[in-house]
Each structure stands twice: as C-alpha cells, then as structure tokens.
Design a protein around this motif. Structure first.
Motif: not given
Length: 519
Positions: A33-36, A330-336, A341-346, A348-354
């Motif tokens: 996922g994207a946690g600790g 955001i669509p690219v991160i969604n598909v990949l 453990a990697f959900g919709a909020s992750e 959104q946050m990752t896609g905006l950074a990309l």
C-alpha cells in the motif's frame, strides 16, 4: 554505430526494465500500500540508490568515461585497461569503507534522511533495519557503473542497459518467493535489493570479459590518472546527481507532511521515470561516450551535430510524454496501482503529484542531454555550480509551497528547479560556443510543440468522454489502452504532416552508421 542506433539500443533494454519495474511497483502497491511499512522500504531503497547515482552513475561516470575514451583513442587498449583496473580497485575500497561506516551510524543517518519517522519509533526502527540490509548494494552497483562505463565507451551498450532488468527480476522474485517466509514483504524486498547487487556485478564481469576488456583485480594504487579521476569526481558528485539530491530533499520534507506522502511522491516519480529512463537516461548514456570520443578527433562539427540530434530526439519523445502524463495523471495511477491496499484516496494524491512532475519531465531529460556537453569536455565544475543553485532554489520553493500545498508543493518545487537547471546548462554551453542550434533543430522544435499540444487536446477530449472511475478493472485498462494508442497515432500523424520528424529519415538513420551531409 550512429547516435540514434545507440540510443535505440539503450532505450529498448531500458523500456523492458521499466515495464518490469511497473510490474514490481504494482506488486508492491498491492502488498504494502502507501502506509508506514511502504514508506520505510522506499527510504531504505532510496538510501543506497542516492549514493549509487552520486558515486557510480553520476560523478564517477562523468569523470571516468572521458578519461577512458582519451586513453582508448590516444594510448591504446592496454593502457586503458590498466587505468580501469586501478579505478576499480579504488572505487571498491572507497565504497566498501562508506558502506561499513553507514552501517554503523545508520540510526543517526536516518534522522537526517527521514526526520519525520522519529515521531513513530516502530516505523523508524523498521527503516533502519531495512536500510542496513539494502545498503551493501552500493558497493556492488558502483563497480557495475564502472564496468558499464567501459562497455559504453567501447560502444557496447546492450549488456550495461540490460543490467537493471536483473534488479527488477530479483525484487519481483523476492516479493513472490521470500515474502511468505520473512517478517514483512518489505524485508523480502530489502533482501532482493542486496541479492540484485551481487547478480548485476557478476553479469557485468562476464560482459566485460566477452568484450575483450576483462578488468583484473589489483591492490589499490594511486597514480596521476587516478588522482585526476578523483579530482574530477568531487564536483561531479553534486553536478551530476542534483536531480537525485532534489528527490532526497523531497523525501526528507515529505516525511514531515503526513503518513503516506513519501509513498505518493515515490509512485508518481516511478511513473515519470519510464519516459525519463527510456529517453533521457538512454540519450545521456549514449551521448557522453560519443561526444568524448568525437571531441578527441579533429572535427568539432561532428560533436556539435551529435549534441543537436540529442536535443531533437529528447524533445521529440519527451514533450508528448509530458503532455500525456499531465493530462492523464489520475487515470494512469488508477489503472496501474489502485488495487489491494492502494485505494481511491491514494490514487488521487499520487495522480495529482504525477501531473505536476510531468511539467518538469522535459527539463529532466534536457539535463541528461546537456550535461554530457560539459563532461565530455572534462568540465565537471560548471554543473556543480548550476546544481547547487538549483538545489537551493528547490529547498526555498519547498519551504514556501509545502505549508499550503503539502506534497504537491514539493512536486512543484522540484519541477521548477529542474527547469532552471536545464536552462542554465544550455545557456552556458551556448555562451561558450560549445552549443549552436542548427537549422534543423530550430525548424523542428516549434513543430514538436504544436504536435504535442494537438495530441494533448485529443487525450483531454477522450478522457472527458470515456473515462469512468467506477468501471471494472478490465474496462478501465481497455479505455486507457485505447487512449494511449489513439494519442500515439495522433502524435505520429501530426508530426509527419507538420514536419516535426520524418519516418523515412528515422528509418534510414537506424540502418546506417553515420549521418549524411543532407541531414
């Protein structure tokens, strides 16, 4: 071998490596996922990789390849082989000593590299433990960088470009094979990194031997050539590695933002690393030894031609990639990554950074293309001055933007600073007379910009019309595949019609070894 053919060779193997890297990251995202735990592993993975790019691929290659090329052209293979052996012994000694020291002081080093982890003792302890497993990778991969430099200088690009594939195979194998028997999947990944260093080292030793350039081990000995190598490495450590230092600063400050911020930036950077690696690193890898050997000759116009073609190819391939990632972040991160453990909020946050990282992608590639113009002329001091300025600018912008925009402010600061870095490199090369834009480049760059904009508009329309976040996984993959294929088609046809490139010209260049006067 022509520059374009050399770039194509490196790009092909790099593409395979990056695609395997995506498979690896998809597995990591699903299991960690994207946690600790993910944050702890990513810091442990970045730790030796930072030093690898500074000591190995960055500073060392920038100083070593021009010296080796000069020995091959002027003194012969025997002298070059002796120089490489002495350089290898010193590199192994220095990196081995560094590994031993860092292993001892790792808890204190972690306060520097991820200060935000100190608030969570369990996360901090895990990061220290994983970093101690991964850090010996530095010694092996630095030796791999030297052998890669040798092979590239001999214009044998395939083995060196294929070596990173081994890393991804080891990490995928570790996740699938070791994760069930280790404490956490992160521990399995850490051991995979360590084993990958050994495997890559053995692979390159065999490749050098097959190329007739076996590097025999000898006791470390400092002669004038080794001293010169060390002298030129010192400024190159920051000059060639400023991009990695910026990423390190991002990681340090992201650890202070929120739980998961390190992972959001990591996953976004991994996606932009595909075009950066396939295009930027490939061009830089082929261009440095090419320029180094051409500048040893009697016709500087040949080197100028190579520099112009490097810039042209970089922009032709990078600008559309940057536009595509900016439009479809955001669509690219969604598909990949959006599974397990990697959900919709992750997403959104990752896609905006990309999307923000995509703005700086062309500049990152131009840095890889322009820096060899200094290194091939045995100037490693100028890039360090530019690199320090860009790095300070990055820190200032992060401090200004991060309180309001969080991890997105970090991404914006990085993209802005890398543009400043690229602009200053190009400006100083032109001011010195070492870079003159030829008529072909000046004619094609505006057309590449227009063509990229047309493709971006087509992608924006397609995403707006057809993308569905709540569709099934297969449907989203098919929509994304259709968008990518459609975007490539629009770009290719527009580039041909507007004169941004010529398919017949590219085909001819791949078949022959040198450009014609007509080009």
């Amino acid at each position: 071998m022509s520059l374009v053919r050399s770039i194509a060779t490196v790009s092909g193997f790099t593409l395979i490596s990056r695609l395997l890297g995506f498979c690896r990251d998809i597995l990591i995202a699903g299991m960690l996922g994207a946690g600790g735990i993910a944050d702890a592993f990513f810091v442990a993975f970045k730790f030796p990789n930072l030093f690898r790019r500074l000591f190995g691929e960055g500073a060392f290659s920038a100083a070593f390849i021009p010296l080796l090329a000069g020995d091959i052209e002027k003194r012969g293979l025997d002298v070059a082989r002796e120089f490489a052996a002495r350089a290898m012994s010193m590199l192994v000694l220095i990196t081995g000593f560094l590994v031993a020291i860092i292993e001892i002081i790792m808890p204190w080093a972690m306060y520097v590299f991820a200060p935000g982890f100190a608030e969570d003792p369990e996360k901090f302890a895990l990061a220290v433990e994983l970093s101690r497993i991964t850090f010996p990778y530095l010694a092996f991969i630095s030796a791999v960088a030297l052998m890669s430099g040798v092979l590239n200088t001999l214009h044998r690009y395939a083995a060196a470009a294929a070596a990173p594939i081994i890393l991804n195979i080891c990490l995928i194998g570790a996740l699938l094979g070791l994760a069930p028997i280790t404490e956490t999947p992160a521990h399995a990944l850490a051991w995979g990194v360590a084993l990958a260093g050994v495997a890559q080292f053995i692979f390159l030793v065999i490749a050098c031997k097959r190329a007739g350039f076996a590097i025999k081990w000898q006791l470390p000995k400092i002669d004038d050539r080794v001293k010169l190598l060390g002298k030129r490495m010192i400024p190159g450590m920051i000059g060639a590695g400023v991009y990695q230092i910026n990423l390190l600063i991002d990681t340090m400050l992201a650890s202070l933002v929120s739980d998961g911020a390190v992972s959001w930036l990591y996953y976004a950077d991994r996606v932009q690393q595909l075009p950066l690696g396939v295009i930027g690193i490939a061009i830089g890898t082929a261009l440095l030894p090419t320029l180094s050997r051409q500048l040893q000759g009697t016709d500087p116009a040949v080197a100028m031609y190579s520099q112009n073609r490097g810039i042209e190819i970089a922009l032709l391939l990078t600008l559309p990639a940057a536009v595509a990632l900016g439009v479809m972040g955001i669509p690219v991160i969604n598909v990949l990554f959006e599974r397990g453990a990697f959900g919709a909020s992750e997403t959104q946050m990752t896609g905006l950074a990309l999307t923000i990282f995509a703005f700086g992608l062309p500049a990152s590639v131009l840095v890889k293309v322009l820096a060899p113009g200094f290194f091939a002329r045995e100037d490693t001091k100028t890039p360090i001055r530019i690199g320090i300025f860009a790095m300070v600018l990055n820190i200032v912008l992060i401090i200004v933007l991060m309180p309001q925009f969080g991890h997105l402010g970090i991404a914006a600061a990085t993209s802005t600073s890398v543009w400043v870095n690229a602009f200053l490199l190009g400006y100083l090369l032109r001011k010195r007379g070492d870079l003159t834009f030829d008529a072909r480049l000046l004619k094609r760059v505006p057309r590449i910009l227009i063509t990229s904009a047309l493709m971006g508009a087509a992608l924006w329309f397609a995403i707006d019309m057809f993308w569905q976040n709540d569709a099934t996984s297969i449907t989203r993959i098919l929509i994304m595949a259709a968008c990518v294929c459609g975007g490539i088609t629009v770009y290719a046809l527009s580039a041909q019609l507007l004169g941004a490139t010529s398919f017949s010209e590219l085909k001819a260049t791949l078949k022959r070894g040198k450009p014609t006067a007509q080009e």
